[in-house]
Design a protein around this motif. Structure first.
Motif, PDB file in Angstrom:
ATOM      1  N   GLY A   1      18.516  92.014  32.619  1.00  0.00           N
ATOM      2  CA  GLY A   1      19.740  91.424  31.911  1.00  0.00           C
ATOM      3  C   GLY A   1      19.642  90.175  31.572  1.00  0.00           C
ATOM      4  N   VAL A   2      18.535  89.240  31.675  1.00  0.00           N
ATOM      5  CA  VAL A   2      18.328  87.698  31.579  1.00  0.00           C
ATOM      6  C   VAL A   2      16.962  87.867  30.818  1.00  0.00           C
ATOM      7  CG1 VAL A   2      19.539  87.350  33.485  1.00  0.00           C
ATOM      8  CG2 VAL A   2      16.984  87.553  33.674  1.00  0.00           C
ATOM      9  N   SER A   3      17.167  86.557  30.027  1.00  0.00           N
ATOM     10  CA  SER A   3      15.756  86.193  29.295  1.00  0.00           C
ATOM     11  C   SER A   3      15.384  84.773  29.696  1.00  0.00           C
ATOM     12  CB  SER A   3      15.990  86.333  27.907  1.00  0.00           C
ATOM     13  OG  SER A   3      17.020  85.500  27.511  1.00  0.00           O
ATOM     14  N   VAL A   4      14.254  84.387  29.221  1.00  0.00           N
ATOM     15  CA  VAL A   4      13.840  83.044  29.710  1.00  0.00           C
ATOM     16  C   VAL A   4      14.716  81.820  28.836  1.00  0.00           C
ATOM     17  CG1 VAL A   4      11.519  81.565  29.326  1.00  0.00           C
ATOM     18  CG2 VAL A   4      11.236  84.054  29.601  1.00  0.00           C
ATOM     19  N   GLY A   5      14.927  81.154  29.758  1.00  0.00           N
ATOM     20  CA  GLY A   5      15.680  79.921  29.150  1.00  0.00           C
ATOM     21  C   GLY A   5      17.212  79.637  29.674  1.00  0.00           C
ATOM     22  N   GLN A   6      17.558  81.018  30.064  1.00  0.00           N
ATOM     23  CA  GLN A   6      18.992  81.227  30.491  1.00  0.00           C
ATOM     24  C   GLN A   6      19.162  80.917  31.832  1.00  0.00           C
ATOM     25  OE1 GLN A   6      19.670  85.543  29.931  1.00  0.00           O
ATOM     26  NE2 GLN A   6      20.967  85.011  28.568  1.00  0.00           N
ATOM     27  N   THR A   7      20.401  80.030  32.312  1.00  0.00           N
ATOM     28  CA  THR A   7      20.799  79.620  33.790  1.00  0.00           C
ATOM     29  C   THR A   7      21.652  80.664  34.420  1.00  0.00           C
ATOM     30  OG1 THR A   7      20.801  77.247  32.715  1.00  0.00           O
ATOM     31  CG2 THR A   7      21.570  77.780  34.767  1.00  0.00           C
ATOM     32  N   VAL A   8      21.067  81.030  35.628  1.00  0.00           N
ATOM     33  CA  VAL A   8      21.566  82.052  36.241  1.00  0.00           C
ATOM     34  C   VAL A   8      22.163  81.516  37.731  1.00  0.00           C
ATOM     35  CG1 VAL A   8      20.150  83.971  35.263  1.00  0.00           C
ATOM     36  CG2 VAL A   8      19.484  82.673  37.401  1.00  0.00           C
ATOM     37  N   LEU A   9      23.242  82.460  38.233  1.00  0.00           N
ATOM     38  CA  LEU A   9      23.857  82.261  39.441  1.00  0.00           C
ATOM     39  C   LEU A   9      23.190  83.223  40.476  1.00  0.00           C
ATOM     40  CD1 LEU A   9      25.717  80.282  41.127  1.00  0.00           C
ATOM     41  CD2 LEU A   9      27.519  81.944  40.509  1.00  0.00           C
ATOM     42  N   PHE A  10      22.585  83.025  41.561  1.00  0.00           N
ATOM     43  CA  PHE A  10      22.128  83.995  42.335  1.00  0.00           C
ATOM     44  C   PHE A  10      22.684  84.001  43.715  1.00  0.00           C
ATOM     45  CE2 PHE A  10      18.885  80.531  41.822  1.00  0.00           C
ATOM     46  CZ  PHE A  10      18.844  80.090  43.006  1.00  0.00           C
ATOM     47  N   LYS A  11      22.287  85.014  44.572  1.00  0.00           N
ATOM     48  CA  LYS A  11      22.632  84.880  45.953  1.00  0.00           C
ATOM     49  C   LYS A  11      21.960  83.969  46.773  1.00  0.00           C
ATOM     50  CE  LYS A  11      23.685  89.948  46.056  1.00  0.00           C
ATOM     51  NZ  LYS A  11      23.288  91.286  46.691  1.00  0.00           N
ATOM     52  N   LYS A  12      22.578  83.324  47.490  1.00  0.00           N
ATOM     53  CA  LYS A  12      22.261  82.234  48.459  1.00  0.00           C
ATOM     54  C   LYS A  12      20.925  82.414  49.118  1.00  0.00           C
ATOM     55  CE  LYS A  12      23.959  78.618  51.411  1.00  0.00           C
ATOM     56  NZ  LYS A  12      25.360  78.007  51.958  1.00  0.00           N
ATOM     57  N   TYR A  13      20.719  83.618  49.823  1.00  0.00           N
ATOM     58  CA  TYR A  13      19.453  83.756  50.513  1.00  0.00           C
ATOM     59  C   TYR A  13      18.541  84.639  49.912  1.00  0.00           C
ATOM     60  CZ  TYR A  13      22.183  81.227  54.104  1.00  0.00           C
ATOM     61  OH  TYR A  13      22.970  80.183  54.791  1.00  0.00           O
ATOM     62  N   ALA A  14      18.858  85.112  48.867  1.00  0.00           N
ATOM     63  CA  ALA A  14      18.038  86.036  48.043  1.00  0.00           C
ATOM     64  C   ALA A  14      16.523  85.553  47.768  1.00  0.00           C
ATOM     65  CB  ALA A  14      18.616  86.561  46.667  1.00  0.00           C
ATOM     66  N   PRO A  15      16.340  84.325  47.385  1.00  0.00           N
ATOM     67  CA  PRO A  15      14.961  83.920  46.598  1.00  0.00           C
ATOM     68  C   PRO A  15      13.910  83.926  47.577  1.00  0.00           C
ATOM     69  CG  PRO A  15      16.602  82.222  46.317  1.00  0.00           C
ATOM     70  CD  PRO A  15      17.418  83.474  46.850  1.00  0.00           C
ATOM     71  N   ASP A  16      12.865  84.029  47.249  1.00  0.00           N
ATOM     72  CA  ASP A  16      11.454  83.584  47.952  1.00  0.00           C
ATOM     73  C   ASP A  16      11.117  82.554  47.373  1.00  0.00           C
ATOM     74  OD1 ASP A  16      11.525  85.901  49.763  1.00  0.00           O
ATOM     75  OD2 ASP A  16      10.776  87.063  48.313  1.00  0.00           O
ATOM     76  N   GLU A  17      10.703  81.305  48.090  1.00  0.00           N
ATOM     77  CA  GLU A  17      10.225  80.008  47.390  1.00  0.00           C
ATOM     78  C   GLU A  17       8.627  80.011  47.450  1.00  0.00           C
ATOM     79  OE1 GLU A  17      11.576  76.798  49.940  1.00  0.00           O
ATOM     80  OE2 GLU A  17      13.459  77.490  49.873  1.00  0.00           O
ATOM     81  N   VAL A  18       8.159  79.561  46.305  1.00  0.00           N
ATOM     82  CA  VAL A  18       6.805  79.667  45.853  1.00  0.00           C
ATOM     83  C   VAL A  18       6.408  78.118  45.503  1.00  0.00           C
ATOM     84  CG1 VAL A  18       5.030  80.578  44.397  1.00  0.00           C
ATOM     85  CG2 VAL A  18       6.958  82.225  45.291  1.00  0.00           C
TER      86      VAL A  18
END
Length: 97
Positions: A59-76
């Motif tokens: 549902g997203v493509s490169v260049g878009q700005t998204v809002l995501f869940k606070k604890y969802a991402p893994d940092e790399v």
């Protein structure tokens, strides 16, 4: 090195948000604050494989700005850059300027 997400994952570069006080002074995002919950999409995976063998659409493509869940991402960390790896299910909304 280049990051290529697999499945229904996306790679996001966190966007720091600046706050403006009532008197108009811009307060930059600092180390003391928590990580931003918004970011710019850098790369998009092909999609999750469904039971019938087809790939789900992303549902997203490169260049878009998204809002995501606070604890969802893994940092790399790649080189000197920090990225977040997020599942498509953890994206809450697209942010339009």
């Amino acid at each position: 090195m280049k990051l290529m997400p697999v499945g229904d994952h996306i790679i996001v570069k966190a966007v720091s948000k600046e706050e403006t006080s009532a008197s108009g002074i811009i307060i930059p995002d600092t180390v003391d604050k928590e990580r931003s919950e918004r970011g710019e999409v850098i790369a998009v995976g092909p999609g999750r494989q469904l039971d019938n063998g087809t790939l789900s659409s992303m549902g997203v493509s490169v260049g878009q700005t998204v809002l995501f869940k606070k604890y969802a991402p893994d940092e790399v960390k790649v080189g000197s850059d920090d990225y977040l790896v997020i599942r498509m299910d953890d994206v809450l909304a697209l942010i339009e300027n």
